[in-house]
Design a protein around this motif. Sequence first.
Motif, PDB file in Angstrom:
ATOM      1  N   PHE A  43       0.837  -1.199   0.000  1.00  0.00           N
ATOM      2  CA  PHE A  43       0.000   0.000   0.000  1.00  0.00           C
ATOM      3  C   PHE A  43       0.875   1.252   0.000  1.00  0.00           C
ATOM      4  CE2 PHE A  43      -2.780  -3.247   1.742  1.00  0.00           C
ATOM      5  CZ  PHE A  43      -3.974  -2.995   1.077  1.00  0.00           C
ATOM      6  N   SER A  44       0.447   2.220  -0.797  1.00  0.00           N
ATOM      7  CA  SER A  44       1.185   3.471  -0.933  1.00  0.00           C
ATOM      8  C   SER A  44       0.805   4.423   0.198  1.00  0.00           C
ATOM      9  CB  SER A  44       0.878   4.136  -2.273  1.00  0.00           C
ATOM     10  OG  SER A  44       1.200   3.270  -3.342  1.00  0.00           O
ATOM     11  N   ASP A  45       1.820   5.112   0.676  1.00  0.00           N
ATOM     12  CA  ASP A  45       1.634   6.123   1.721  1.00  0.00           C
ATOM     13  C   ASP A  45       2.243   7.429   1.232  1.00  0.00           C
ATOM     14  OD1 ASP A  45       1.236   7.604   3.946  1.00  0.00           O
ATOM     15  OD2 ASP A  45       2.279   6.272   5.326  1.00  0.00           O
ATOM     16  N   PRO A  46       1.441   8.499   1.101  1.00  0.00           N
ATOM     17  CA  PRO A  46       2.005   9.761   0.584  1.00  0.00           C
ATOM     18  C   PRO A  46       3.187  10.260   1.392  1.00  0.00           C
ATOM     19  CG  PRO A  46      -0.394   9.868   0.677  1.00  0.00           C
ATOM     20  CD  PRO A  46       0.004   8.607   1.387  1.00  0.00           C
ATOM     21  N   ALA A  47       3.251   9.948   2.675  1.00  0.00           N
ATOM     22  CA  ALA A  47       4.335  10.452   3.515  1.00  0.00           C
ATOM     23  C   ALA A  47       5.589   9.600   3.441  1.00  0.00           C
ATOM     24  CB  ALA A  47       3.870  10.550   4.968  1.00  0.00           C
ATOM     25  N   SER A  48       5.499   8.401   2.891  1.00  0.00           N
ATOM     26  CA  SER A  48       6.659   7.499   2.864  1.00  0.00           C
ATOM     27  C   SER A  48       7.313   7.420   1.496  1.00  0.00           C
ATOM     28  CB  SER A  48       6.239   6.097   3.314  1.00  0.00           C
ATOM     29  OG  SER A  48       5.275   5.574   2.428  1.00  0.00           O
ATOM     30  N   GLY A  49       6.848   8.198   0.534  1.00  0.00           N
ATOM     31  CA  GLY A  49       7.456   8.199  -0.789  1.00  0.00           C
ATOM     32  C   GLY A  49       7.187   6.906  -1.553  1.00  0.00           C
ATOM     33  N   PRO A  50       8.161   6.396  -2.264  1.00  0.00           N
ATOM     34  CA  PRO A  50       7.938   5.185  -3.072  1.00  0.00           C
ATOM     35  C   PRO A  50       7.854   3.906  -2.250  1.00  0.00           C
ATOM     36  CG  PRO A  50      10.227   5.862  -3.239  1.00  0.00           C
ATOM     37  CD  PRO A  50       9.530   6.926  -2.439  1.00  0.00           C
ATOM     38  N   ASP A  51       8.221   3.954  -1.000  1.00  0.00           N
ATOM     39  CA  ASP A  51       8.189   2.742  -0.180  1.00  0.00           C
ATOM     40  C   ASP A  51       6.753   2.310   0.068  1.00  0.00           C
ATOM     41  OD1 ASP A  51      10.929   2.902  -0.043  1.00  0.00           O
ATOM     42  OD2 ASP A  51      10.933   3.994   1.863  1.00  0.00           O
ATOM     43  N   LYS A  52       6.521   1.026   0.027  1.00  0.00           N
ATOM     44  CA  LYS A  52       5.208   0.450   0.279  1.00  0.00           C
ATOM     45  C   LYS A  52       5.124  -0.022   1.727  1.00  0.00           C
ATOM     46  CE  LYS A  52       3.976   0.840  -4.079  1.00  0.00           C
ATOM     47  NZ  LYS A  52       2.897   1.738  -4.526  1.00  0.00           N
ATOM     48  N   LEU A  53       3.933   0.068   2.288  1.00  0.00           N
ATOM     49  CA  LEU A  53       3.700  -0.320   3.670  1.00  0.00           C
ATOM     50  C   LEU A  53       2.522  -1.276   3.746  1.00  0.00           C
ATOM     51  CD1 LEU A  53       4.050   3.184   5.403  1.00  0.00           C
ATOM     52  CD2 LEU A  53       5.822   1.449   5.099  1.00  0.00           C
ATOM     53  N   SER A  54       2.362  -1.891   4.902  1.00  0.00           N
ATOM     54  CA  SER A  54       1.223  -2.775   5.122  1.00  0.00           C
ATOM     55  C   SER A  54      -0.043  -1.954   5.371  1.00  0.00           C
ATOM     56  CB  SER A  54       1.492  -3.691   6.318  1.00  0.00           C
ATOM     57  OG  SER A  54       1.619  -2.927   7.506  1.00  0.00           O
ATOM     58  N   PHE A  55      -1.185  -2.631   5.333  1.00  0.00           N
ATOM     59  CA  PHE A  55      -2.449  -1.937   5.579  1.00  0.00           C
ATOM     60  C   PHE A  55      -2.438  -1.290   6.967  1.00  0.00           C
ATOM     61  CE2 PHE A  55      -6.594  -1.942   7.603  1.00  0.00           C
ATOM     62  CZ  PHE A  55      -7.373  -1.253   6.689  1.00  0.00           C
ATOM     63  N   ARG A  56      -1.962  -2.009   7.954  1.00  0.00           N
ATOM     64  CA  ARG A  56      -1.949  -1.484   9.315  1.00  0.00           C
ATOM     65  C   ARG A  56      -1.153  -0.191   9.408  1.00  0.00           C
ATOM     66  NH1 ARG A  56       1.672  -0.623  12.961  1.00  0.00           N
ATOM     67  NH2 ARG A  56       1.193  -0.719  15.189  1.00  0.00           N
ATOM     68  N   ASP A  57       0.058  -0.177   8.837  1.00  0.00           N
ATOM     69  CA  ASP A  57       0.911   1.002   8.952  1.00  0.00           C
ATOM     70  C   ASP A  57       0.307   2.205   8.223  1.00  0.00           C
ATOM     71  OD1 ASP A  57       2.659  -0.527  10.419  1.00  0.00           O
ATOM     72  OD2 ASP A  57       3.940  -1.020   8.704  1.00  0.00           O
ATOM     73  N   VAL A  58      -0.237   1.982   7.036  1.00  0.00           N
ATOM     74  CA  VAL A  58      -0.832   3.103   6.292  1.00  0.00           C
ATOM     75  C   VAL A  58      -2.058   3.638   7.025  1.00  0.00           C
ATOM     76  CG1 VAL A  58      -1.888   3.781   4.096  1.00  0.00           C
ATOM     77  CG2 VAL A  58       0.075   2.237   4.104  1.00  0.00           C
ATOM     78  N   PHE A  59      -2.868   2.749   7.578  1.00  0.00           N
ATOM     79  CA  PHE A  59      -4.074   3.166   8.296  1.00  0.00           C
ATOM     80  C   PHE A  59      -3.709   3.952   9.555  1.00  0.00           C
ATOM     81  CE2 PHE A  59      -7.814   2.360  11.030  1.00  0.00           C
ATOM     82  CZ  PHE A  59      -8.812   2.799  10.173  1.00  0.00           C
ATOM     83  N   ILE A  60      -2.751   3.484  10.321  1.00  0.00           N
ATOM     84  CA  ILE A  60      -2.335   4.195  11.541  1.00  0.00           C
ATOM     85  C   ILE A  60      -1.680   5.526  11.191  1.00  0.00           C
ATOM     86  CG2 ILE A  60      -0.850   4.087  13.571  1.00  0.00           C
ATOM     87  CD1 ILE A  60      -3.321   2.298  13.717  1.00  0.00           C
ATOM     88  N   LYS A 163      -7.586   6.207 -12.578  1.00  0.00           N
ATOM     89  CA  LYS A 163      -7.393   6.200 -14.029  1.00  0.00           C
ATOM     90  C   LYS A 163      -6.635   7.440 -14.483  1.00  0.00           C
ATOM     91  CE  LYS A 163      -9.953   5.451 -18.324  1.00  0.00           C
ATOM     92  NZ  LYS A 163     -11.297   5.260 -18.931  1.00  0.00           N
ATOM     93  N   ALA A 164      -6.834   8.540 -13.763  1.00  0.00           N
ATOM     94  CA  ALA A 164      -6.115   9.778 -14.095  1.00  0.00           C
ATOM     95  C   ALA A 164      -4.667   9.744 -13.643  1.00  0.00           C
ATOM     96  CB  ALA A 164      -6.828  10.975 -13.478  1.00  0.00           C
ATOM     97  N   GLY A 165      -4.268   8.701 -12.921  1.00  0.00           N
ATOM     98  CA  GLY A 165      -2.879   8.548 -12.538  1.00  0.00           C
ATOM     99  C   GLY A 165      -2.544   8.956 -11.122  1.00  0.00           C
ATOM    100  N   GLN A 166      -3.540   9.305 -10.319  1.00  0.00           N
ATOM    101  CA  GLN A 166      -3.270   9.697  -8.935  1.00  0.00           C
ATOM    102  C   GLN A 166      -3.397   8.478  -8.039  1.00  0.00           C
ATOM    103  OE1 GLN A 166      -5.450  13.054  -7.462  1.00  0.00           O
ATOM    104  NE2 GLN A 166      -4.990  12.597  -5.318  1.00  0.00           N
ATOM    105  N   ILE A 167      -2.281   8.025  -7.498  1.00  0.00           N
ATOM    106  CA  ILE A 167      -2.253   6.879  -6.590  1.00  0.00           C
ATOM    107  C   ILE A 167      -1.446   7.281  -5.348  1.00  0.00           C
ATOM    108  CG2 ILE A 167      -1.469   4.503  -6.274  1.00  0.00           C
ATOM    109  CD1 ILE A 167      -1.878   4.044  -9.226  1.00  0.00           C
ATOM    110  N   PRO A 168      -2.012   7.189  -4.183  1.00  0.00           N
ATOM    111  CA  PRO A 168      -3.381   6.737  -3.898  1.00  0.00           C
ATOM    112  C   PRO A 168      -4.398   7.828  -4.174  1.00  0.00           C
ATOM    113  CG  PRO A 168      -2.300   7.321  -1.854  1.00  0.00           C
ATOM    114  CD  PRO A 168      -1.259   7.464  -2.932  1.00  0.00           C
ATOM    115  N   PRO A 169      -5.623   7.471  -4.528  1.00  0.00           N
ATOM    116  CA  PRO A 169      -6.636   8.500  -4.819  1.00  0.00           C
ATOM    117  C   PRO A 169      -7.193   9.156  -3.561  1.00  0.00           C
ATOM    118  CG  PRO A 169      -7.584   6.320  -5.020  1.00  0.00           C
ATOM    119  CD  PRO A 169      -6.125   6.108  -4.749  1.00  0.00           C
ATOM    120  N   THR A 170      -7.121   8.474  -2.450  1.00  0.00           N
ATOM    121  CA  THR A 170      -7.618   9.008  -1.183  1.00  0.00           C
ATOM    122  C   THR A 170      -6.957   8.232  -0.042  1.00  0.00           C
ATOM    123  OG1 THR A 170      -9.620   9.517   0.096  1.00  0.00           O
ATOM    124  CG2 THR A 170      -9.588   7.439  -1.119  1.00  0.00           C
TER     125      THR A 170
END
Length: 486
Positions: A43-60, A163-170
Amino acid sequence: MPAGRRVRRPSVAIEHADLEPLTRSDLQFDLLSHIFADETKVFSDPASGPDKLSFRDVFINAILRSPKAKSVLKEKLALSAFATDFGKLALLVGVGRLPATMSFFAEMRTAQRTYHPIPSLQRTNGNLLDSPRIKAILKSSTLEGDSAKNGLATPAQVLARIKAGQIPPTTLPNLIFVFASHSAEIGKDHLLDMEFLDLFLPNPASSASRARVFLWLCYHYHEGSSAGPGEDADVARGNPFSDPSSPGKAPSLVMLTPDEIALENLDPADEKALAARLIAQREAIVQGHLLKESVKESKKAESTAGETPSPVKPKRQRANAKAGPSSTPLERKGPEPVKEELPEPDEIYLKKLQLDDDDDLDLSAPQLVRPAYREERRSPKREPMPPLSPLRPFSVGVALPKPYSHRYSPYKRPRTMLQHAWHVVATSDPLADSDEDDEDEHVRQDHADRLAVISRVRGKAPTPEPEGVRPIPLHLGHWHDDIFVA
């Protein structure tokens, strides 16, 4: 049923009475444990840059960045165990399982909330806020540029932004709100015979399979790399929670037998003991609060016992009563009080003053003399003033008031001109008659000051001019043959 009419499903919120604990079965604790124990970092986190995180970490992390999250909560979320428990509780609030009437800390005293211990989530700290505060934290968790009012609200809007290329969208909290608000639509598009909210209800499907379906939905709408129908299975593996046997679709649910269902969400003995201790703690707090209130009421009753309600007095009588017995010079000590008669209007008089901001009045000091022009203006028999020459200064037919001296004023703290102006604007009625008898000493003193200024400007007392005498304005010019020369 009319075409296009949407059937509203019953509420999914837990309904418990006050002090009734929330068990693991109520929370579907095993489902929450599988969701937050998954360590798949996709899962993408806007604050962590290109690094991916687990659902728990992104949610917290989304909760930590919420502007509604207080610093105390952020410090507690630094503890891994508490963060996981709080995240589980926040997820239940996001999907609507916990109503707004529930609170989870024993000290809350408002009648709008009911206290419910959660032994499975109160292992590190007994205070878990309440549902409205948790929901406010989740609602304010948005991406930069979005807000709770103009953010994404439908699954179609989320997919359009992907589809417009914004990930994550929200954010994940907002995405869960979208899922809960469009539960039937999500179920129709991705699930067979259930809605999205059915995943969080007591269900014959296994907790592990329901957690996998939930994570698949989050990845599909948060990262947008699932394969469509008919696409290659390798492409479908872009969603790490996909089932290779059904590309582009949510994983299948594993159904359990009644005996297998009974083995899930079991409350251990230590949590039952913790629930009993939390209930006793809450009851002690409530009883202590009631005892304090009863003591206050008893003290209040004792203080008012024997007191008879006094009749409401007019405003002037209340003012005299406030001034004290020593401030009434009309009463003399003796077996029977003797009331003196008021003097004539043109002599020294005493008036009952309105107590506004001066509580230390000294009515024993000499009082002001009533200005003569007051009686002249009220007298219906006064003779009209003789006509004046247009070249002569206007003469005021009033007696010169005595110069104002604070020594002879009943007020020990005279008002400044600005204070008096503000008092007049704030308390006087512009439509009232200026000759009313209930004017206070400040108003009369203001009149006296104005007349004193006029007399100093004219250089003489404001009395009618003697016949045959022409007034000479000071420093303005002189009269010559009935003509004023400047």
